[in-house]
Design an enzyme around this catalytic site. Sequence first.
Site, PDB file in Angstrom:
ATOM      1  N   GLU A 116       0.821  -1.217   0.000  1.00 20.24           N
ATOM      2  CA  GLU A 116       0.000   0.000   0.000  1.00 20.24           C
ATOM      3  C   GLU A 116       0.852   1.264   0.000  1.00 20.24           C
ATOM      4  O   GLU A 116       0.389   2.334   0.403  1.00 20.24           O
ATOM      5  CB  GLU A 116      -0.957   0.016   1.212  1.00 20.24           C
ATOM      6  CG  GLU A 116      -1.874  -1.187   1.327  1.00 20.24           C
ATOM      7  CD  GLU A 116      -2.899  -1.325   0.199  1.00 20.24           C
ATOM      8  OE1 GLU A 116      -2.938  -0.439  -0.697  1.00 20.24           O
ATOM      9  OE2 GLU A 116      -3.639  -2.331   0.210  1.00 20.24           O
ATOM     10  N   HIS A 140      -2.740   1.918   8.553  1.00 20.33           N
ATOM     11  CA  HIS A 140      -3.794   1.088   7.963  1.00 20.33           C
ATOM     12  C   HIS A 140      -3.955  -0.179   8.786  1.00 20.33           C
ATOM     13  O   HIS A 140      -2.980  -0.907   8.986  1.00 20.33           O
ATOM     14  CB  HIS A 140      -3.425   0.740   6.520  1.00 20.33           C
ATOM     15  CG  HIS A 140      -4.313  -0.287   5.889  1.00 20.33           C
ATOM     16  ND1 HIS A 140      -5.678  -0.155   5.809  1.00 20.33           N
ATOM     17  CD2 HIS A 140      -4.031  -1.481   5.294  1.00 20.33           C
ATOM     18  CE1 HIS A 140      -6.193  -1.209   5.193  1.00 20.33           C
ATOM     19  NE2 HIS A 140      -5.212  -2.039   4.878  1.00 20.33           N
ATOM     20  N   GLU A 170     -17.147  10.946  23.338  1.00 20.93           N
ATOM     21  CA  GLU A 170     -15.866  11.576  22.982  1.00 20.93           C
ATOM     22  C   GLU A 170     -15.598  11.551  21.476  1.00 20.93           C
ATOM     23  O   GLU A 170     -14.713  12.262  20.987  1.00 20.93           O
ATOM     24  CB  GLU A 170     -14.710  10.917  23.734  1.00 20.93           C
ATOM     25  CG  GLU A 170     -14.448   9.491  23.281  1.00 20.93           C
ATOM     26  CD  GLU A 170     -13.089   8.965  23.754  1.00 20.93           C
ATOM     27  OE1 GLU A 170     -12.462   9.594  24.617  1.00 20.93           O
ATOM     28  OE2 GLU A 170     -12.674   7.917  23.230  1.00 20.93           O
TER      29      GLU A 170
HETATM   30  O1  2HA Z   1      -4.114  -3.755   2.231  1.00 21.27           O
HETATM   31  O2  2HA Z   1      -3.325  -4.750   4.525  1.00 21.27           O
HETATM   32  O3  2HA Z   1      -1.601  -7.063   3.484  1.00 21.27           O
HETATM   33  C1  2HA Z   1      -3.089  -4.668   2.211  1.00 21.27           C
HETATM   34  C2  2HA Z   1      -2.667  -5.025   3.573  1.00 21.27           C
HETATM   35  C3  2HA Z   1      -1.398  -5.740   3.722  1.00 21.27           C
HETATM   36 ZN    ZN Z   2      -5.263  -4.004   4.132  1.00 15.81          ZN
END
Ligand code: 2HA
Ligand code: ZN
Length: 275
Positions: A116, A140, A170
């Site tokens: 990513e 992520h 909150e």
């Molecule tokens: O979006 O989260 O595997 C791809 C991931 C890594």
């Molecule tokens: Zn992912």
Amino acid sequence: MKVLAAEFMQNFIRMANDGWELGWHERNGGNLSYRIKAAEIETIASNLDKNTPWLEIGTAAPELAGEYFLVTGSGKYFRNIILDPESTLAIIEIDKSGEKYRICWGLKDNGRPTSELPSHLMNHEVKKIASSGKYRIIYHAHAPNVIALTFVLPLEDRVFTRELWEMATECPVVFPDGIGVVSWMVPGGREIAVVTSKLMEKYDVAIWAHHGIFCAGEDFDSTFGLMHTVEKSAQILVKTLSISPDKLQTITAQNFRDLAKSFEVELPEEFLYEK
Ligand code: 2HA
Ligand code: ZN
């Protein structure tokens, strides 16, 4: 200084491991990146390798030219980061065009940065500009309660924002700008990066339907705390919907307006619609 001794490295590892322990990173799921400060790079400069080849990012982030990032590796397990950071993480440098990177430290078994990377770097670029350089983290995670909600709520920014605000007092104070939602897309490339980074112009949180969340922030604590707050709110909503599809009472639009005044946050009216 040894790279592993740097404070940002220790904070990064701790945050990744906290995410693993909370169940957000099955197998190689999720990824994390930190835009390293110039002063931090200076302290470890003698341990960075500048003889590695330049590689294509897969998109352009010209605003990030010359920046260094600490990133998780493609296919690496968050579970293993704390045990072997030098195999699971990398410090990369961005070239002058913002289209290439090289690995200056880590991923010692010929690994590659996260799949990513285009989304991370395009989000960093948007946030760096919007915050005059303050934002440094993109995170992520595959947070299960948020993912579950993407199967039962309409995939609209205003619905996710309002429903998650309602689940804990909150929440509107922690993410007053709201949450963006991306309908299902193929992950790992430029296309989803463009859509996500567009949402990051407005929000600090973007949900990928049936996949996970991206959060952006200034530092490790606030970015992890943001992810944690959103996922906990989603957990409360999942519990509530599991007990009954109807709430007997909730936080109302007027309650939010009163809260905004008292906490001196601005809550956009687009999220305070009558239901
Ligand atoms: O979006 O989260 O595997 C791809 C991931 C890594
Ligand atoms: Zn992912």
